[in-house]
Design a protein around this motif. Structure first.
Motif, PDB file in Angstrom:
ATOM      1  N   THR A  55       0.886  -1.070  -0.062  1.00 49.64           N
ATOM      2  CA  THR A  55      -0.009   0.015  -0.134  1.00 49.64           C
ATOM      3  C   THR A  55       0.678   1.313   0.088  1.00 49.64           C
ATOM      4  O   THR A  55       1.860   1.434   0.722  1.00 49.64           O
ATOM      5  CB  THR A  55      -0.900  -0.089   1.209  1.00 49.64           C
ATOM      6  OG1 THR A  55      -1.689  -1.076   1.141  1.00 49.64           O
ATOM      7  CG2 THR A  55      -1.749   1.219   1.405  1.00 49.64           C
ATOM      8  N   ASP A  56       0.529   2.128  -0.837  1.00 48.67           N
ATOM      9  CA  ASP A  56       1.372   3.580  -0.745  1.00 48.67           C
ATOM     10  C   ASP A  56       0.794   4.390   0.510  1.00 48.67           C
ATOM     11  O   ASP A  56      -0.504   4.704   0.509  1.00 48.67           O
ATOM     12  CB  ASP A  56       0.602   4.350  -2.031  1.00 48.67           C
ATOM     13  CG  ASP A  56       1.588   5.425  -2.405  1.00 48.67           C
ATOM     14  OD1 ASP A  56       2.570   6.106  -1.522  1.00 48.67           O
ATOM     15  OD2 ASP A  56       1.292   6.280  -3.232  1.00 48.67           O
ATOM     16  N   PRO A  57       1.790   4.757   1.232  1.00 49.13           N
ATOM     17  CA  PRO A  57       1.296   5.345   2.412  1.00 49.13           C
ATOM     18  C   PRO A  57       1.411   6.877   2.323  1.00 49.13           C
ATOM     19  O   PRO A  57       0.938   7.697   3.325  1.00 49.13           O
ATOM     20  CB  PRO A  57       2.484   4.924   3.415  1.00 49.13           C
ATOM     21  CG  PRO A  57       3.841   4.948   2.351  1.00 49.13           C
ATOM     22  CD  PRO A  57       3.310   4.307   1.278  1.00 49.13           C
ATOM     23  N   LYS A  58       1.667   7.327   1.109  1.00 49.35           N
ATOM     24  CA  LYS A  58       1.878   8.987   1.110  1.00 49.35           C
ATOM     25  C   LYS A  58       0.611   9.612   1.219  1.00 49.35           C
ATOM     26  O   LYS A  58       0.804  10.708   1.440  1.00 49.35           O
ATOM     27  CB  LYS A  58       2.887   9.013  -0.345  1.00 49.35           C
ATOM     28  CG  LYS A  58       3.991   8.527  -0.395  1.00 49.35           C
ATOM     29  CD  LYS A  58       4.750   8.873  -1.554  1.00 49.35           C
ATOM     30  CE  LYS A  58       6.202   8.308  -1.611  1.00 49.35           C
ATOM     31  NZ  LYS A  58       6.851   8.458  -2.985  1.00 49.35           N
ATOM     32  N   ASP A  59      -0.492   9.029   1.011  1.00 49.08           N
ATOM     33  CA  ASP A  59      -1.702   9.811   0.894  1.00 49.08           C
ATOM     34  C   ASP A  59      -2.496   9.276   2.081  1.00 49.08           C
ATOM     35  O   ASP A  59      -3.732   9.743   1.987  1.00 49.08           O
ATOM     36  CB  ASP A  59      -2.356   9.944  -0.360  1.00 49.08           C
ATOM     37  CG  ASP A  59      -2.964   8.275  -0.649  1.00 49.08           C
ATOM     38  OD1 ASP A  59      -2.247   7.469   0.061  1.00 49.08           O
ATOM     39  OD2 ASP A  59      -3.365   8.080  -1.697  1.00 49.08           O
ATOM     40  N   LYS A  60      -1.925   8.734   3.145  1.00 49.56           N
ATOM     41  CA  LYS A  60      -2.652   8.163   4.297  1.00 49.56           C
ATOM     42  C   LYS A  60      -2.521   9.199   5.447  1.00 49.56           C
ATOM     43  O   LYS A  60      -1.670   9.855   5.393  1.00 49.56           O
ATOM     44  CB  LYS A  60      -2.149   6.783   4.563  1.00 49.56           C
ATOM     45  CG  LYS A  60      -2.278   5.938   3.348  1.00 49.56           C
ATOM     46  CD  LYS A  60      -3.835   5.697   2.472  1.00 49.56           C
ATOM     47  CE  LYS A  60      -3.923   4.797   1.629  1.00 49.56           C
ATOM     48  NZ  LYS A  60      -2.789   5.036   0.653  1.00 49.56           N
ATOM     49  N   ILE A  61      -3.626   8.701   6.541  1.00 48.34           N
ATOM     50  CA  ILE A  61      -3.474   9.269   7.857  1.00 48.34           C
ATOM     51  C   ILE A  61      -3.348   8.180   8.854  1.00 48.34           C
ATOM     52  O   ILE A  61      -3.961   7.328   8.561  1.00 48.34           O
ATOM     53  CB  ILE A  61      -4.595  10.354   8.125  1.00 48.34           C
ATOM     54  CG1 ILE A  61      -4.590  11.131   6.960  1.00 48.34           C
ATOM     55  CG2 ILE A  61      -4.773  10.883   9.406  1.00 48.34           C
ATOM     56  CD1 ILE A  61      -6.088  11.968   6.920  1.00 48.34           C
ATOM     57  N   LEU A  62      -2.686   8.412   9.967  1.00 51.82           N
ATOM     58  CA  LEU A  62      -2.339   7.401  11.103  1.00 51.82           C
ATOM     59  C   LEU A  62      -3.207   7.952  12.151  1.00 51.82           C
ATOM     60  O   LEU A  62      -2.738   9.196  12.657  1.00 51.82           O
ATOM     61  CB  LEU A  62      -1.218   6.856  11.306  1.00 51.82           C
ATOM     62  CG  LEU A  62      -0.975   5.571  12.196  1.00 51.82           C
ATOM     63  CD1 LEU A  62      -1.608   4.467  11.329  1.00 51.82           C
ATOM     64  CD2 LEU A  62       0.393   5.413  12.512  1.00 51.82           C
ATOM     65  N   TYR A  63      -4.259   7.255  12.785  1.00 53.29           N
ATOM     66  CA  TYR A  63      -4.939   7.875  14.026  1.00 53.29           C
ATOM     67  C   TYR A  63      -4.295   6.868  15.003  1.00 53.29           C
ATOM     68  O   TYR A  63      -4.593   5.495  14.923  1.00 53.29           O
ATOM     69  CB  TYR A  63      -6.456   7.856  13.808  1.00 53.29           C
ATOM     70  CG  TYR A  63      -6.972   7.997  15.212  1.00 53.29           C
ATOM     71  CD1 TYR A  63      -7.584   9.128  15.197  1.00 53.29           C
ATOM     72  CD2 TYR A  63      -7.383   6.854  15.699  1.00 53.29           C
ATOM     73  CE1 TYR A  63      -8.631   9.624  16.314  1.00 53.29           C
ATOM     74  CE2 TYR A  63      -8.224   7.154  16.974  1.00 53.29           C
ATOM     75  CZ  TYR A  63      -8.775   8.503  17.490  1.00 53.29           C
ATOM     76  OH  TYR A  63      -9.495   8.729  18.417  1.00 53.29           O
ATOM     77  N   THR A  64      -3.995   7.266  16.331  1.00 48.09           N
ATOM     78  CA  THR A  64      -3.802   6.527  17.442  1.00 48.09           C
ATOM     79  C   THR A  64      -4.573   6.874  18.635  1.00 48.09           C
ATOM     80  O   THR A  64      -4.760   8.195  18.653  1.00 48.09           O
ATOM     81  CB  THR A  64      -2.399   6.501  17.679  1.00 48.09           C
ATOM     82  OG1 THR A  64      -1.990   5.616  18.750  1.00 48.09           O
ATOM     83  CG2 THR A  64      -1.595   7.790  17.921  1.00 48.09           C
ATOM     84  N   THR A  65      -4.926   5.976  19.566  1.00 47.50           N
ATOM     85  CA  THR A  65      -5.392   6.380  20.828  1.00 47.50           C
ATOM     86  C   THR A  65      -4.274   6.679  21.804  1.00 47.50           C
ATOM     87  O   THR A  65      -4.496   7.130  22.806  1.00 47.50           O
ATOM     88  CB  THR A  65      -6.180   5.187  21.347  1.00 47.50           C
ATOM     89  OG1 THR A  65      -5.633   3.938  21.411  1.00 47.50           O
ATOM     90  CG2 THR A  65      -7.441   5.021  20.355  1.00 47.50           C
ATOM     91  N   GLY A  66      -3.118   6.382  21.479  1.00 41.85           N
ATOM     92  CA  GLY A  66      -2.073   6.624  22.457  1.00 41.85           C
ATOM     93  C   GLY A  66      -1.313   8.087  22.301  1.00 41.85           C
ATOM     94  O   GLY A  66      -1.640   8.759  21.391  1.00 41.85           O
ATOM     95  N   ARG A  67      -0.327   8.101  22.992  1.00 39.29           N
ATOM     96  CA  ARG A  67       0.222   9.405  23.080  1.00 39.29           C
ATOM     97  C   ARG A  67       1.166   9.462  21.969  1.00 39.29           C
ATOM     98  O   ARG A  67       1.517   8.552  21.469  1.00 39.29           O
ATOM     99  CB  ARG A  67       1.056   9.522  24.585  1.00 39.29           C
ATOM    100  CG  ARG A  67       0.512   9.728  25.784  1.00 39.29           C
ATOM    101  CD  ARG A  67       1.535   9.283  27.065  1.00 39.29           C
ATOM    102  NE  ARG A  67       1.970   7.744  27.030  1.00 39.29           N
ATOM    103  CZ  ARG A  67       3.149   7.519  27.336  1.00 39.29           C
ATOM    104  NH1 ARG A  67       3.749   8.512  27.685  1.00 39.29           N
ATOM    105  NH2 ARG A  67       3.203   6.371  27.285  1.00 39.29           N
ATOM    106  N   LEU A  68       1.303  10.910  21.550  1.00 38.07           N
ATOM    107  CA  LEU A  68       2.177  11.232  20.284  1.00 38.07           C
ATOM    108  C   LEU A  68       3.815  11.254  21.065  1.00 38.07           C
ATOM    109  O   LEU A  68       4.335  12.305  21.126  1.00 38.07           O
ATOM    110  CB  LEU A  68       1.542  12.526  19.708  1.00 38.07           C
ATOM    111  CG  LEU A  68       0.281  12.294  19.216  1.00 38.07           C
ATOM    112  CD1 LEU A  68      -0.116  13.477  18.651  1.00 38.07           C
ATOM    113  CD2 LEU A  68       0.235  11.171  18.107  1.00 38.07           C
ATOM    114  N   THR A  69       4.398  10.347  21.273  1.00 38.02           N
ATOM    115  CA  THR A  69       5.536  10.461  21.697  1.00 38.02           C
ATOM    116  C   THR A  69       6.620  10.262  20.484  1.00 38.02           C
ATOM    117  O   THR A  69       6.272  10.263  19.263  1.00 38.02           O
ATOM    118  CB  THR A  69       5.880   8.855  22.751  1.00 38.02           C
ATOM    119  OG1 THR A  69       6.035   7.846  21.718  1.00 38.02           O
ATOM    120  CG2 THR A  69       4.920   8.997  23.609  1.00 38.02           C
ATOM    121  N   SER A  70       8.018  10.385  20.890  1.00 39.70           N
ATOM    122  CA  SER A  70       8.970  10.402  19.799  1.00 39.70           C
ATOM    123  C   SER A  70       8.994   9.074  18.936  1.00 39.70           C
ATOM    124  O   SER A  70       9.136   9.112  17.598  1.00 39.70           O
ATOM    125  CB  SER A  70      10.474  10.625  20.548  1.00 39.70           C
ATOM    126  OG  SER A  70      10.447   9.543  21.516  1.00 39.70           O
TER     127      SER A  70
END
Length: 290
Positions: free
Chosen positions: A209-224
């Motif tokens: 799958t091409d990731p360049k036009d995708k968005i990632l949603y997470t329920t967790g913290r936005l850590t490094s």
């Protein structure tokens, strides 16, 4: 044809490819107890199972996981830890249920022994390990810019929050969702947020799958580490209903990632990439997304 390219041709794609598995009865267990009034209750509780990942004949790690999609988890873990590189050719992924093991096989032996010596512990839960050279490949990485509409954020939040999930049934679990525009596509859950992200990475790798036009949603913290994993996956937008760490924001800014946190209802905070947001919804209109 890559799935990502196909998505661009299917303008009306609005359905999940993978949703949380609520049919399998081995992902939760009913346990009896008492509540604050002393009444007997039965509660669905998330299962944790060990899964040992091998790369060829080398044991790499044993992860505690809910046990679904072990092949995706193994592939994604090895890719995100940079133990599988673009030049490596995977010839097979074998899961042994009785042994709780998954073996990823490559055409040639990979060079990862030195990485094992540099393993460190990060702020993640469950499989939260990275390596001393986790910033390898990040120095010159600049993600392709992706403009995202504010309305897409509200729609994604509403769709994801209303999707039946193990979290809604039992709690004590993290979720990660691969999205395209305002459509959630692949929803993975696990006891650790890194496991859920690794499953997404494994699915992207397996399906090309091409990731360049995708968005990632997470329920967790936005850590490094979450930002690094997302960047190395090639995904330009990372969003969460949770908060940020300063280093996570710094790295996102460095690689050109749009980083959005505290997404709840009509509210969110963008600490990186606000110039790539399209404000297509007025404050009064956002009430329709609640």
């Amino acid at each position: 044809i890559k799935y990502g390219i196909k998505l661009k041709q299917e303008k009306k794609l609005n359905t999940y490819i993978i949703t949380p598995n609520l049919v399998r009865n081995d992902l939760t267990r009913s346990i009896a107890g008492v509540d604050h009034l002393g009444k007997e209750v039965k509660l669905p509780v998330i299962e944790e199972k060990p899964l040992t990942i091998f790369l060829n004949d080398q044991e790499i790690v044993t992860a505690m996981t809910i046990g679904d999609y072990p092949e995706y988890l193994a592939l994604g873990f090895l890719k995100n830890q940079r133990m599988l590189l673009e030049s490596d050719i995977v010839t097979g992924v074998d899961f042994e249920l009785d042994l709780n093991t998954v073996v990823v096989r490559t055409e040639n032996k990979t060079n990862f022994e030195n990485k094992l010596k540099k393993k460190t512990q990060t702020s993640g839960c469950a499989v939260g390990t990275v390596f001393g050279d986790m910033m390898e490949g990040m120095e010159n990485l600049v993600l392709d810019p992706l403009v995202i509409k504010a309305s897409n954020l509200y729609t994604l939040s509403k769709k994801i929050n209303q999707t039946p999930s193990l979290y809604l049934n039992a709690g004590a679990i993290h979720g990660t969702v691969l999205c395209y525009k305002d459509n959630p596509l692949v929803y993975m859950e696990d006891v650790g947020r890194h496991n859920a992200v690794d499953k997404i990475a494994g699915w992207i790798f397996k399906t090309d799958t091409d990731p360049k036009d995708k968005i990632l949603y997470t329920t967790g913290r936005l850590t490094s580490e979450m930002v690094i994993k997302t960047a190395l996956m090639g995904i330009p937008v990372l969003i969460s209903r949770s908060g940020f760490t300063a280093w996570g924001v710094e790295i996102a800014t460095q690689v050109g990632m749009t980083l959005i946190g505290r997404l709840r209802g009509k509210r969110f905070i963008c600490l990186s990439g606000h110039d790539r947001l399209e404000w297509d919804v007025s404050l009064t209109e956002t009430e329709n997304f609640l």
